[in-house]
Motif scaffolding. Structure first.
Motif, PDB file in Angstrom:
ATOM      1  N   ASP A   1       0.836  -1.202   0.000  1.00 40.59           N
ATOM      2  CA  ASP A   1       0.000   0.000   0.000  1.00 40.59           C
ATOM      3  C   ASP A   1       0.871   1.253   0.000  1.00 40.59           C
ATOM      4  O   ASP A   1       0.586   2.233  -0.694  1.00 40.59           O
ATOM      5  CB  ASP A   1      -0.919   0.016   1.228  1.00 40.59           C
ATOM      6  N   ALA A   2       1.950   1.230   0.790  1.00 42.46           N
ATOM      7  CA  ALA A   2       2.858   2.388   0.825  1.00 42.46           C
ATOM      8  C   ALA A   2       3.481   2.625  -0.537  1.00 42.46           C
ATOM      9  O   ALA A   2       3.615   3.772  -0.984  1.00 42.46           O
ATOM     10  CB  ALA A   2       3.937   2.161   1.890  1.00 42.46           C
ATOM     11  N   ALA A   3       3.861   1.534  -1.212  1.00 45.05           N
ATOM     12  CA  ALA A   3       4.446   1.679  -2.551  1.00 45.05           C
ATOM     13  C   ALA A   3       3.426   2.239  -3.536  1.00 45.05           C
ATOM     14  O   ALA A   3       3.740   3.125  -4.353  1.00 45.05           O
ATOM     15  CB  ALA A   3       4.963   0.326  -3.038  1.00 45.05           C
ATOM     16  N   TYR A   4       2.190   1.750  -3.446  1.00 44.06           N
ATOM     17  CA  TYR A   4       1.164   2.186  -4.394  1.00 44.06           C
ATOM     18  C   TYR A   4       0.564   3.548  -4.044  1.00 44.06           C
ATOM     19  O   TYR A   4      -0.256   4.070  -4.800  1.00 44.06           O
ATOM     20  CB  TYR A   4       0.068   1.123  -4.502  1.00 44.06           C
ATOM     21  N   ALA A   5       0.986   4.128  -2.927  1.00 43.92           N
ATOM     22  CA  ALA A   5       0.584   5.507  -2.634  1.00 43.92           C
ATOM     23  C   ALA A   5       1.171   6.445  -3.677  1.00 43.92           C
ATOM     24  O   ALA A   5       0.627   7.521  -3.942  1.00 43.92           O
ATOM     25  CB  ALA A   5       1.023   5.909  -1.236  1.00 43.92           C
ATOM     26  N   GLY A   6       2.294   6.024  -4.256  1.00 44.94           N
ATOM     27  CA  GLY A   6       2.877   6.734  -5.391  1.00 44.94           C
ATOM     28  C   GLY A   6       2.750   5.854  -6.623  1.00 44.94           C
ATOM     29  O   GLY A   6       1.768   5.148  -6.800  1.00 44.94           O
ATOM     30  N   VAL A   7       3.750   5.915  -7.480  1.00 44.99           N
ATOM     31  CA  VAL A   7       3.788   5.049  -8.661  1.00 44.99           C
ATOM     32  C   VAL A   7       5.049   4.200  -8.559  1.00 44.99           C
ATOM     33  O   VAL A   7       6.155   4.704  -8.772  1.00 44.99           O
ATOM     34  CB  VAL A   7       3.800   5.855  -9.977  1.00 44.99           C
ATOM     35  N   PRO A   8       4.915   2.918  -8.206  1.00 47.69           N
ATOM     36  CA  PRO A   8       6.097   2.069  -8.054  1.00 47.69           C
ATOM     37  C   PRO A   8       6.870   1.938  -9.361  1.00 47.69           C
ATOM     38  O   PRO A   8       6.298   2.048 -10.456  1.00 47.69           O
ATOM     39  CB  PRO A   8       5.505   0.715  -7.629  1.00 47.69           C
ATOM     40  N   ASN A   9       8.143   1.658  -9.232  1.00 46.37           N
ATOM     41  CA  ASN A   9       9.014   1.544 -10.401  1.00 46.37           C
ATOM     42  C   ASN A   9       8.525   0.495 -11.383  1.00 46.37           C
ATOM     43  O   ASN A   9       8.735   0.610 -12.593  1.00 46.37           O
ATOM     44  CB  ASN A   9      10.443   1.211  -9.916  1.00 46.37           C
ATOM     45  N   TRP A  10       7.867  -0.567 -10.863  1.00 40.74           N
ATOM     46  CA  TRP A  10       7.416  -1.647 -11.739  1.00 40.74           C
ATOM     47  C   TRP A  10       6.075  -1.364 -12.405  1.00 40.74           C
ATOM     48  O   TRP A  10       5.643  -2.117 -13.274  1.00 40.74           O
ATOM     49  CB  TRP A  10       7.324  -2.952 -10.951  1.00 40.74           C
ATOM     50  N   ASP A  11       5.401  -0.288 -12.025  1.00 39.43           N
ATOM     51  CA  ASP A  11       4.084   0.034 -12.581  1.00 39.43           C
ATOM     52  C   ASP A  11       4.289   0.950 -13.787  1.00 39.43           C
ATOM     53  O   ASP A  11       4.345   2.172 -13.659  1.00 39.43           O
ATOM     54  CB  ASP A  11       3.231   0.712 -11.508  1.00 39.43           C
ATOM     55  N   ILE A  12       4.410   0.353 -14.981  1.00 35.80           N
ATOM     56  CA  ILE A  12       4.843   1.099 -16.168  1.00 35.80           C
ATOM     57  C   ILE A  12       3.681   1.611 -17.016  1.00 35.80           C
ATOM     58  O   ILE A  12       3.899   2.221 -18.057  1.00 35.80           O
ATOM     59  CB  ILE A  12       5.795   0.254 -17.033  1.00 35.80           C
ATOM     60  N   GLY A  13       2.443   1.344 -16.594  1.00 33.77           N
ATOM     61  CA  GLY A  13       1.298   1.903 -17.313  1.00 33.77           C
ATOM     62  C   GLY A  13       0.836   1.093 -18.509  1.00 33.77           C
ATOM     63  O   GLY A  13      -0.076   1.505 -19.229  1.00 33.77           O
ATOM     64  N   HIS A  14       1.416  -0.064 -18.731  1.00 29.87           N
ATOM     65  CA  HIS A  14       0.999  -0.965 -19.802  1.00 29.87           C
ATOM     66  C   HIS A  14       1.526  -2.354 -19.485  1.00 29.87           C
ATOM     67  O   HIS A  14       2.428  -2.507 -18.653  1.00 29.87           O
ATOM     68  CB  HIS A  14       1.507  -0.483 -21.167  1.00 29.87           C
ATOM     69  N   PRO A  15       0.988  -3.392 -20.123  1.00 29.56           N
ATOM     70  CA  PRO A  15       1.454  -4.748 -19.816  1.00 29.56           C
ATOM     71  C   PRO A  15       2.867  -4.992 -20.329  1.00 29.56           C
ATOM     72  O   PRO A  15       3.310  -4.350 -21.297  1.00 29.56           O
ATOM     73  CB  PRO A  15       0.437  -5.643 -20.543  1.00 29.56           C
TER      74      PRO A  15
ATOM     75  N   GLY B   1       9.396 -13.201 -14.731  1.00 28.29           N
ATOM     76  CA  GLY B   1      10.109 -12.796 -13.524  1.00 28.29           C
ATOM     77  C   GLY B   1      11.551 -12.474 -13.823  1.00 28.29           C
ATOM     78  O   GLY B   1      12.130 -12.943 -14.816  1.00 28.29           O
ATOM     79  N   ASP B   2      12.145 -11.667 -12.958  1.00 28.23           N
ATOM     80  CA  ASP B   2      13.563 -11.354 -13.095  1.00 28.23           C
ATOM     81  C   ASP B   2      14.393 -12.631 -13.117  1.00 28.23           C
ATOM     82  O   ASP B   2      14.127 -13.567 -12.354  1.00 28.23           O
ATOM     83  CB  ASP B   2      14.035 -10.485 -11.920  1.00 28.23           C
ATOM     84  N   ALA B   3      15.390 -12.672 -13.979  1.00 30.03           N
ATOM     85  CA  ALA B   3      16.311 -13.803 -14.001  1.00 30.03           C
ATOM     86  C   ALA B   3      17.154 -13.780 -12.733  1.00 30.03           C
ATOM     87  O   ALA B   3      17.659 -12.731 -12.329  1.00 30.03           O
ATOM     88  CB  ALA B   3      17.207 -13.720 -15.228  1.00 30.03           C
ATOM     89  N   ARG B   4      17.267 -14.932 -12.081  1.00 30.17           N
ATOM     90  CA  ARG B   4      18.063 -15.005 -10.856  1.00 30.17           C
ATOM     91  C   ARG B   4      19.534 -14.756 -11.182  1.00 30.17           C
ATOM     92  O   ARG B   4      20.113 -15.390 -12.053  1.00 30.17           O
ATOM     93  CB  ARG B   4      17.879 -16.363 -10.184  1.00 30.17           C
TER      94      ARG B   4
ATOM     95  N   GLN C   1      14.310 -16.318 -22.644  1.00 28.94           N
ATOM     96  CA  GLN C   1      14.844 -15.100 -22.042  1.00 28.94           C
ATOM     97  C   GLN C   1      14.179 -13.885 -22.663  1.00 28.94           C
ATOM     98  O   GLN C   1      13.908 -13.849 -23.857  1.00 28.94           O
ATOM     99  CB  GLN C   1      16.351 -15.023 -22.224  1.00 28.94           C
ATOM    100  N   THR C   2      13.923 -12.898 -21.831  1.00 29.78           N
ATOM    101  CA  THR C   2      13.327 -11.655 -22.298  1.00 29.78           C
ATOM    102  C   THR C   2      13.763 -10.557 -21.330  1.00 29.78           C
ATOM    103  O   THR C   2      14.830 -10.656 -20.733  1.00 29.78           O
ATOM    104  CB  THR C   2      11.788 -11.795 -22.379  1.00 29.78           C
ATOM    105  N   VAL C   3      12.967  -9.504 -21.208  1.00 31.34           N
ATOM    106  CA  VAL C   3      13.272  -8.441 -20.251  1.00 31.34           C
ATOM    107  C   VAL C   3      12.032  -8.128 -19.445  1.00 31.34           C
ATOM    108  O   VAL C   3      10.903  -8.341 -19.898  1.00 31.34           O
ATOM    109  CB  VAL C   3      13.777  -7.148 -20.933  1.00 31.34           C
ATOM    110  N   PHE C   4      12.260  -7.644 -18.226  1.00 27.85           N
ATOM    111  CA  PHE C   4      11.177  -7.094 -17.417  1.00 27.85           C
ATOM    112  C   PHE C   4      11.413  -5.591 -17.352  1.00 27.85           C
ATOM    113  O   PHE C   4      12.445  -5.127 -16.868  1.00 27.85           O
ATOM    114  CB  PHE C   4      11.163  -7.688 -16.011  1.00 27.85           C
ATOM    115  N   GLU C   5      10.459  -4.835 -17.884  1.00 28.59           N
ATOM    116  CA  GLU C   5      10.596  -3.384 -17.951  1.00 28.59           C
ATOM    117  C   GLU C   5      10.140  -2.732 -16.661  1.00 28.59           C
ATOM    118  O   GLU C   5       9.102  -3.085 -16.095  1.00 28.59           O
ATOM    119  CB  GLU C   5       9.770  -2.824 -19.111  1.00 28.59           C
TER     120      GLU C   5
ATOM    121  N   SER D   1      14.432   1.247 -15.806  1.00 32.47           N
ATOM    122  CA  SER D   1      15.411   0.205 -16.110  1.00 32.47           C
ATOM    123  C   SER D   1      14.736  -0.952 -16.837  1.00 32.47           C
ATOM    124  O   SER D   1      13.502  -1.026 -16.916  1.00 32.47           O
ATOM    125  CB  SER D   1      16.068  -0.307 -14.822  1.00 32.47           C
ATOM    126  N   ARG D   2      15.556  -1.851 -17.353  1.00 33.82           N
ATOM    127  CA  ARG D   2      15.096  -3.095 -17.978  1.00 33.82           C
ATOM    128  C   ARG D   2      15.978  -4.215 -17.444  1.00 33.82           C
ATOM    129  O   ARG D   2      17.192  -4.174 -17.601  1.00 33.82           O
ATOM    130  CB  ARG D   2      15.240  -3.010 -19.506  1.00 33.82           C
TER     131      ARG D   2
END
Length: 205
Positions: free
Chosen positions: A17-31, A151-154, A185-189, A193-194
């Motif tokens: 909830d604290a993170a979503y009070a703003g715009v978290p880094n992972w919330d990029i506005g599209h899938p 998910g992020d690659a370990r 393999q792909t990227v998580f935007e 960062s990516r």
């Protein structure tokens, strides 16, 4: 919903909830692009469950493409924002405050899904939570259904954070009745960062 949590400790709703009070880094506005490709390939089938849906961009994208979608997240604030987006965009998608490690509870309520999508939820879970989540998928996915996780690659084998195709194969092999049908393999935007990532699809036999 993304980020890391101490091993063995479930992320607490108010932290998100604290993170979503703003715009978290992972919330990029599209899938994430991997899920757009999944839909383009015709591999997503309704009904769809979006675990760790955050503010709903993936759920809304899927619903806009004709899918019956339920998005779940631990954060009441994220779910409230997702519902507001759905209302303002006039998109029919449902959202529920729910812990994704309790999929058995959804199954008990009669929910069943042909596709479960996971945009950076699984990769934050502890080892025990991962096993519980994998076991719970059998309660909501019938034979032929598909679980797709990004998910992020370990990067560090000493850490549980992140995912690898080998880990997913091992966990689902222990659960029985599952087969990894794709892993690439792909990227998580993120907003700034990516990250290297894996996109993995597991089908229930």
């Amino acid at each position: 919903m993304s980020g890391s949590a101490p091993a063995g400790q479930r992320p607490i709703a108010h932290v998100y909830d604290a993170a979503y009070a703003g715009v978290p880094n992972w919330d990029i506005g599209h899938p994430q692009r991997a899920f757009v490709q999944l839909v383009d390939a015709g591999l997503a089938r309704s009904p769809v469950l979006d675990v760790g849906c955050g503010t709903g961009e993936l759920s809304l994208f899927l619903a806009r493409h004709g899918h019956d979608v339920l998005g779940i997240d631990l954060s009441p604030l994220a779910v409230r924002k997702a519902r507001e987006k759905a209302r303002w965009r006039r998109i029919s998608a449902q959202f529920l405050v729910w812990d994704a490690t309790d999929l058995a509870g959804l199954g008990d309520r009669g929910f069943s899904f042909r596709t479960v999508v996971d945009s950076a939820m699984f990769h934050i879970l502890s080892a025990t939570e991962r096993d519980r989540f994998v076991a719970g998928l059998s309660d909501v996915i019938p034979s032929g259904g598909l679980y797709c996780v990004l998910g992020d690659a370990r990067r560090d084998n000493r850490s549980i954070y992140g995912i690898t195709p080998r880990e997913l194969r091992q966990r689902f092999a222990r659960a029985n009745g599952w087969e990894v049908i794709f892993a690439f393999q792909t990227v998580f935007e993120r907003q700034w960062s990516r990250n290297p990532a894996y996109f993995i699809g597991v089908q229930r036999q």
